[in-house]
Design a protein around this motif. Structure first.
Motif, mmCIF file in Angstrom:
data_model
loop_
_atom_site.group_PDB
_atom_site.id
_atom_site.type_symbol
_atom_site.label_atom_id
_atom_site.label_comp_id
_atom_site.label_asym_id
_atom_site.label_seq_id
_atom_site.Cartn_x
_atom_site.Cartn_y
_atom_site.Cartn_z
ATOM 1 N N GLU A 25 1.124 -1.392 -0.277
ATOM 2 C CA GLU A 25 -0.528 -0.243 0.478
ATOM 3 C C GLU A 25 0.823 1.318 -0.608
ATOM 4 O O GLU A 25 1.989 1.102 0.870
ATOM 5 N N ARG A 26 0.030 2.540 -0.733
ATOM 6 C CA ARG A 26 0.978 3.354 -0.233
ATOM 7 C C ARG A 26 0.920 4.472 1.111
ATOM 8 O O ARG A 26 -0.349 4.199 1.978
ATOM 9 N N LEU A 27 2.644 4.853 1.776
ATOM 10 C CA LEU A 27 2.061 5.177 3.049
ATOM 11 C C LEU A 27 0.985 6.393 3.035
ATOM 12 O O LEU A 27 1.405 7.244 1.773
ATOM 13 N N SER A 28 0.833 6.352 3.927
ATOM 14 C CA SER A 28 0.363 7.874 4.195
ATOM 15 C C SER A 28 1.239 9.039 4.721
ATOM 16 O O SER A 28 2.768 8.610 5.092
ATOM 17 N N ALA A 29 0.699 10.614 5.534
ATOM 18 C CA ALA A 29 2.283 11.041 6.086
ATOM 19 C C ALA A 29 2.224 11.021 6.927
ATOM 20 O O ALA A 29 1.121 9.980 7.629
ATOM 21 N N LEU A 30 3.089 10.932 7.426
ATOM 22 C CA LEU A 30 4.162 10.396 9.199
ATOM 23 C C LEU A 30 2.986 11.273 10.005
ATOM 24 O O LEU A 30 3.246 12.599 10.004
ATOM 25 N N PRO A 31 2.424 10.404 11.534
ATOM 26 C CA PRO A 31 1.142 11.684 11.736
ATOM 27 C C PRO A 31 3.097 12.278 12.834
ATOM 28 O O PRO A 31 3.734 12.051 13.231
ATOM 29 N N PRO A 32 2.814 13.184 12.833
ATOM 30 C CA PRO A 32 3.832 14.444 13.887
ATOM 31 C C PRO A 32 4.138 13.583 15.461
ATOM 32 O O PRO A 32 5.502 14.091 15.299
ATOM 33 N N ASP A 33 3.705 13.080 15.704
ATOM 34 C CA ASP A 33 4.567 12.455 16.950
ATOM 35 C C ASP A 33 4.855 11.081 17.021
ATOM 36 O O ASP A 33 5.453 10.378 17.823
ATOM 37 N N GLN A 34 5.161 10.428 16.212
ATOM 38 C CA GLN A 34 6.031 9.198 16.040
ATOM 39 C C GLN A 34 7.083 9.240 15.046
ATOM 40 O O GLN A 34 6.887 9.995 13.867
ATOM 41 N N VAL A 35 7.814 8.109 14.303
ATOM 42 C CA VAL A 35 8.900 7.714 14.257
ATOM 43 C C VAL A 35 8.548 6.969 13.316
ATOM 44 O O VAL A 35 7.535 5.739 13.493
ATOM 45 N N ARG A 36 8.804 7.431 11.471
ATOM 46 C CA ARG A 36 8.936 6.314 10.672
ATOM 47 C C ARG A 36 9.975 5.472 10.131
ATOM 48 O O ARG A 36 11.537 5.678 10.696
ATOM 49 N N ILE A 37 10.777 3.994 10.674
ATOM 50 C CA ILE A 37 11.514 3.668 10.477
ATOM 51 C C ILE A 37 10.788 1.971 9.581
ATOM 52 O O ILE A 37 9.437 1.360 8.992
ATOM 53 N N ALA A 38 12.405 2.577 8.374
ATOM 54 C CA ALA A 38 12.355 0.918 6.662
ATOM 55 C C ALA A 38 12.845 0.257 7.996
ATOM 56 O O ALA A 38 14.112 -0.342 8.610
ATOM 57 N N VAL A 39 12.350 -1.233 7.780
ATOM 58 C CA VAL A 39 12.257 -2.717 8.496
ATOM 59 C C VAL A 39 12.884 -3.250 8.661
ATOM 60 O O VAL A 39 13.136 -2.994 6.870
ATOM 61 N N ARG A 40 13.858 -4.143 9.396
ATOM 62 C CA ARG A 40 15.310 -4.144 8.155
ATOM 63 C C ARG A 40 15.203 -6.270 8.780
ATOM 64 O O ARG A 40 15.236 -7.115 8.079
ATOM 65 N N ALA A 41 13.946 -6.186 10.220
ATOM 66 C CA ALA A 41 14.250 -7.971 10.495
ATOM 67 C C ALA A 41 13.139 -7.653 11.495
ATOM 68 O O ALA A 41 12.563 -6.487 11.999
ATOM 69 N N VAL A 42 12.159 -8.796 11.364
ATOM 70 C CA VAL A 42 10.907 -9.563 12.440
ATOM 71 C C VAL A 42 10.965 -10.439 13.343
ATOM 72 O O VAL A 42 11.679 -11.257 12.615
ATOM 73 N N GLY A 43 10.506 -10.356 14.175
ATOM 74 C CA GLY A 43 11.078 -10.893 15.533
ATOM 75 C C GLY A 43 9.780 -11.788 15.282
ATOM 76 O O GLY A 43 8.720 -11.230 15.936
#
Ligand SMILES: NC(=O)c1ccc[n+]([C@@H]2O[C@H](COP(=O)([O-])OP(=O)(O)OC[C@H]3O[C@@H](n4cnc5c(N)ncnc54)[C@H](OP(=O)(O)O)[C@@H]3O)[C@@H](O)[C@H]2O)c1
Length: 343
Positions: A25-43
């Motif tokens: 899906e297309r990403l929406s704008a980042l909410p002001p109180d959040q940090v956007r992370i490009a995930v490299r690994a999922v546990g």
């Protein structure tokens, strides 16, 4: 793919692991109180299996993305989010939503990835280590010199619990489901490991084993026998029920109902007489208790531990194979999905 889009694994509803499909899906704008992370690994966590098969009470209703922890690189910081900058390597926890290539998180749920750790080790750390620490110290009140029985000692939580118990000066005794796991634990320096026999109660009696504390996430006969092996003042800490694991991609409700009816039950009057107790928890509730989570993480920072053991690494594309391995009960350490491009 750039960070304009994300790819993720989603199920339309719990009940069958086969329903989990990959979507974009297309990403929406980042909410002001959040940090956007490009995930490299999922546990991966055993809870993912229970959530996907509909056997986990905390599972969201309707469609959901599984996944409780991840590691990656910060790509964007909201105008009101403090503490992180683009390029930072982080690990974090999320209440579902972890099987994704890009995640937005409040800073409170993120931690810097320790120097020298790779992303898979970061994604393997938060949930299992917090679980083991909470069980051992908050509920188990483990003291140096005490003997603690840790079931599934080669697994994600179990292995961290073995290491933490030893770091606390206690005597960990592990149990596992196979001789191969026991010899692997031996190579990691854990000599006291039992390969559980069918009659686990008799096995403990034969060896005259007694414990100050038991950590159990299996249930059933194993749990009953463990409680019987507690010393006076002993504590049984219960945090899962792996015996309910479906043998297929969806539950056999008849079998599950049978197990449920035969689950161990405890008589509090007997507990007073024998001076032994049972405690239980689900760490997902810590999600709402951010201050308490910070205290636990600060305590863990004081414990010298090596990075967690990542036993099996899968490509993000191979989520089904990774889940299958975890469900089989044969995995060792943590099972992790890796993304090489991070978005
Ligand atoms: N309450 C909480 O907050 C919380 C948080 C995290 C995890 N947990 C629970 O803690 C346990 C460990 O989680 P984890 O993610 O670290 O998983 P894990 O220990 O890496 O894997 C689960 C292990 O359960 C054992 N097991 C026993 N009976 C089984 C069965 N019928 N089918 C498959 N496996 C079986 C297997 O090890 P052996 O055969 O060697 O014993 C298997 O490797 C799970 O039960 C999970 O639900 C609870």
């Amino acid at each position: 793919m750039t960070t304009t889009h994300r790819t993720f694994w989603q199920t339309p509803k719990a009940g069958n692991i086969a329903r989990l499909t990959r979507q974009t899906e297309r990403l929406s704008a980042l909410p002001p109180d959040q940090v956007r992370i490009a995930v490299r690994a999922v546990g991966l966590n055993f809870a993912d299996i229970f959530a996907l098969t509909g056997l986990y009470s905390a599972t969201p209703a309707g469609a959901f993305i599984p996944g409780l922890e991840f590691a990656g690189t910060v790509v964007e910081v909201g105008t009101d989010a403090a503490g992180f900058a683009p390029g930072d390597r982080v690990m974090g926890v999320t209440r579902f939503g972890g099987y994704t290539s890009v995640i937005d998180s409040e800073p409170d749920y993120l931690m810097p990835l320790p120097d020298g750790w790779d992303f898979a080790q970061g994604a393997a750390w938060p949930a299992q280590t917090l679980t083991a620490w909470y069980a051992l110290t908050r509920l188990g009140v483990l003291q140096a010199g005490q003997r603690v029985l840790i079931h599934s000692a080669a697994g994600g939580v179990g292995l961290q619990a073995m290491k933490l118990a030893r770091a606390l000066g206690a005597e960990p005794v592990g149990t596992v489901g196979s001789a191969a796991k026991a010899s692997w634990l031996g190579e990691q320096g854990f000599a006291s490991v039992l390969v559980r026999e069918r009659d686990f109660a008799r096995q403990l009696q034969r060896q005259d084993l007694h414990f100050d504390l038991v950590l159990d996430a299996i249930g059933g006969r194993v749990q009953r026998a463990s409680f019987a092996a507690l010393k006076p003042m002993g504590r049984l800490v219960v945090f899962g029920a792996a015996e309910f694991t479906p043998t297929g991609l969806r539950p056999n409700y008849l079998k599950a109902a049978w197990r449920y009816l035969r689950r161990p039950r405890y008589d509090v009057m007997e507990m007073i007489s024998s001076n032994r107790s049972v405690l239980a928890f689900n760490l997902i509730w810590l999600w709402e208790q951010q201050a308490e989570m910070r205290v636990l993480l600060a305590e863990l920072n004081q414990v010298p531990l090596p990075p967690p053991h990542v036993g099996q690494r899968f490509s993000f594309d191979d989520a089904h194979a990774a889940l299958e391995l975890l469900r089989s009960g044969q995995s060792v350490g943590k099972v992790v999905l890796e993304l090489d491009h991070g978005c």
